[in-house]
Design a protein around this motif. Structure first.
Motif, mmCIF file in Angstrom:
data_model
loop_
_atom_site.group_PDB
_atom_site.id
_atom_site.type_symbol
_atom_site.label_atom_id
_atom_site.label_comp_id
_atom_site.label_asym_id
_atom_site.label_seq_id
_atom_site.Cartn_x
_atom_site.Cartn_y
_atom_site.Cartn_z
ATOM 1 N N ALA A 139 0.824 -1.202 0.000
ATOM 2 C CA ALA A 139 0.000 0.000 0.000
ATOM 3 C C ALA A 139 0.861 1.257 0.000
ATOM 4 O O ALA A 139 0.587 2.210 -0.726
ATOM 5 C CB ALA A 139 -0.922 -0.006 1.216
ATOM 6 N N PHE A 140 1.920 1.272 0.810
ATOM 7 C CA PHE A 140 2.805 2.435 0.859
ATOM 8 C C PHE A 140 3.465 2.670 -0.492
ATOM 9 O O PHE A 140 3.499 3.782 -1.016
ATOM 10 C CB PHE A 140 3.883 2.248 1.929
ATOM 11 N N ASN A 141 3.982 1.601 -1.074
ATOM 12 C CA ASN A 141 4.652 1.730 -2.374
ATOM 13 C C ASN A 141 3.674 2.146 -3.469
ATOM 14 O O ASN A 141 3.998 2.951 -4.341
ATOM 15 C CB ASN A 141 5.324 0.410 -2.761
ATOM 16 N N GLY A 142 2.472 1.572 -3.402
ATOM 17 C CA GLY A 142 1.488 1.865 -4.436
ATOM 18 C C GLY A 142 0.980 3.296 -4.395
ATOM 19 O O GLY A 142 0.551 3.834 -5.407
ATOM 20 N N LEU A 143 1.029 3.900 -3.207
ATOM 21 C CA LEU A 143 0.508 5.250 -3.076
ATOM 22 C C LEU A 143 1.545 6.326 -3.376
ATOM 23 O O LEU A 143 1.203 7.502 -3.479
ATOM 24 C CB LEU A 143 -0.043 5.464 -1.653
#
Length: 584
Positions: A139-143
């Motif tokens: 989620a962190f990387n995707g955002l």
């Protein structure tokens, strides 16, 4: 879908400070990304807990699992916002970081105290200990550098943090319902609540994202409806709850809903987890032509019962008109429900107008007798309208006998009017003449076959008599026999009716309720610990005594008037329905 909630829940700790924790699995993020926070939402052994810290909301204690490799630690819990839902990972955009920074993800997986010690729940908790850090990382990387227009931006840069904390708690419907009511003003269970703890104004090295609270009971129902496993459903709820904490809120606009739905699908796909996102699943239910099974009264049955703790210690159950259908048979559904209740730790006690041999005979057909059943010669029970009470090891606790003069008068009345009479004497039934209705007491109601006694004097002298029954047509009982004997007995005896075509004459003060009360005193059990199910006027005192009294819909109007709940009829498996609906 549920609305926004207050951002201050996490000023109060939800988790026990003394919960035994699992070794933490340290997860490092390289080149942290941007986040924000938004409100929203409508074999491993179970961990032992001896807690000195309780939830300030509900004074509950929790079993906690914690994820970060190293020493056993306990992390503080802070403030934020609350989201709820009732109800794939985005493909990671890999970029070579300019500067590597180690970011520790500290994840707590907690099992609320009231959930049963179920191996599947424990295994799911262990799996989440690994799965949640993976989901957070993606989620962190995707955002990072995302173009979402509707996501809130309270959390923008993880570069200033050393640790990110998140807790996930598995609980039951009762707990999440109280939480939902306390913080969102909605008095019902939901599947997931997201509670942000992040306070942007505090410049701390630890980013406290908040808590994701998931009802295993609701998740299990949704998993069954959607055709996947409980683990699959809980993973979907974790993703939904996590996205709320990251600033997504599908209720603020159609565009926000589309963005959150898209991110749910991307995350699930990237992680290789089964199922659709919660938003898409909700749409599928709305669009399907197949009517959805309504469970508004929370029937819990079959394998799903293992997810619930019994609400009571004992179930006291009547037989004729309640456990037995209109054909005096016990249905397969009722028998199955009783067996499942016993497997889940509930004790079932028969409280009936029948004799003990009669109860044993009919319940034997459903494999409910013996040491593993609900009735035997060595188990507790209330029989003959509370006039015979048996306690531990089936030993007699109480016996009440009918006045001999009343018994004599009843026998003479039977002979004079040729109305069949049956006298109950412990394990025997006695009568004065043969009659098809007398035979029916044995062939239909499974009582001991009546012994024909040649004279009234001999019958009176034969043994102590607990009660006598007159048998006639429904009209004959209501218009002739009951009016006569209600007056003739005076204060020497009472008349009661369990069946419309039978009138029973019993000692004064007789009731199942008194019999149940004596048995409870013998067993050291409080009425608050029992649920009772009945239908007849002879069940009124028992239903009033119990913590929850359930009268079946086929019952007498007087009985239904005093009941806490009116269930479905005895021909609709009323006992099974009551157990699945109210006992857990």
């Amino acid at each position: 879908m549920l609305s926004r909630v207050s951002p201050i829940l996490r000023h109060n700790r939800l988790f026990s400070a003394e919960a035994r924790e699992m070794p933490r699995a340290t997860v490092l993020l390289l080149q942290p990304n941007f986040l924000r926070s938004s409100p929203r939402t409508p074999p491993l052994n179970r961990l032992d807990v001896s807690s000195s810290e309780f939830s300030s909301m509900f004074r509950r204690r929790f079993h906690a699992l914690r994820s970060t490799v190293g020493d056993w630690t306990k992390l503080p819990k802070p403030p934020g916002r609350v989201f709820a839902e009732r109800r794939e990972y985005r493909k990671i955009r890999r970029r070579t970081p300019k500067k590597k920074q180690e970011l520790e993800l500290s994840v707590s997986i907690c099992i609320e105290e009231q959930l049963p010690d179920d191996l599947e729940i424990q295994n799911i908790a262990e799996m989440l200990r690994l799965n949640v850090p993976m989901a957070m990382t993606l989620a962190f990387n995707g955002l990072k550098d995302s173009k979402y227009k509707t996501r809130e931006t309270d959390i923008e840069d993880l570069g200033g943090y050393e640790t990110v904390e998140l807790s996930v708690m598995l609980c039951n419907d009762d707990f999440i319902c109280k939480l939902n009511k306390e913080w969102r003003g909605e008095d019902h269970a939901t599947d997931v609540l997201s509670m942000s703890q992040h306070v942007p104004e505090l410049k701390l090295p630890v980013l406290m994202m908040g808590d994701i609270v998931i009802s295993v009971e609701t998740a299990a129902r949704q998993a069954a409806e959607r055709g996947h496993t409980l683990l699959d459903e809980i993973r979907i709820l974790v993703i939904h709850g996590l996205l709320h904490l990251l600033g997504f809120d599908h209720e603020i606009s159609d565009e926000a809903e589309q963005e959150m739905e898209k991110e749910e699908e991307l995350l699930l796909k990237s992680l290789g987890w089964k199922g659709k996102g919660l938003i898409q699943s909700a749409y599928d239910i709305e669009k399907t032509d197949k009517p959805q099974l309504e469970k508004s009264d929370d029937r819990k049955e079959g394998d799903g019962l293992r997810l619930y703790r019994p609400k009571f210690s004992y179930i006291f159950c009547d037989m004729d008109g309640t456990l037995l259908n209109s054909k005096s048979q016990i249905s397969e559904a009722n028998a199955k429900a009783l067996k499942e209740a016993m497997l889940r730790g509930l004790k079932v006690v028969i409280a009936t107008g029948k004799s003990r041999p009669g109860a044993i005979r009919i319940l034997k057909t459903a494999d409910l007798t013996g040491s593993d059943g609900i009735v035997s010669e060595s188990s507790p029970g209330v029989f003959v309208q509370g006039l015979l009470v048996y306690g531990r090891q089936g030993k007699e606790v109480y016996r009440g006998n009918l006045d001999r003069d009343v018994c004599r008068e009843a026998c003479l009345y039977s002979l004079e009017h040729r109305i069949p009479l049956i006298a109950f004497s412990q394990d025997r039934c006695l009568t004065l003449f043969d009659h098809p209705l007398v035979d029916s007491l044995h062939t239909i109601y499974n009582e001991p076959k009546a012994e024909i006694i040649s004279s009234v004097d001999q019958l009176i002298a034969e043994a102590d008599i607990q009660k006598v029954i007159f048998m006639d047509t429904t009209e004959g009982v209501s218009s002739v026999i009951r009016p006569y004997w209600s007056e003739a007995t005076g204060d020497r005896a009472n008349v009661v009716q369990a069946q419309s075509d039978m009138l029973e004459i019993v000692p004064p003060g007789t009731s199942k309720g008194n019999g149940v009360k004596m048995l409870l005193n013998h067993l050291g059990v409080s009425p608050d610990e029992i649920m009772a199910i009945g239908d007849g006027e002879n069940d009124i005192e028992m239903l009033k005594l119990a913590s929850l009294g359930i009268a079946l819909s086929n019952g007498a109007e007087k009985t239904k008037a005093v009941a806490d709940v009116i269930g479905v009829s005895n021909d609709q498996d009323g006992v099974a329905d009551a157990i699945y609906r109210y006992a857990f």
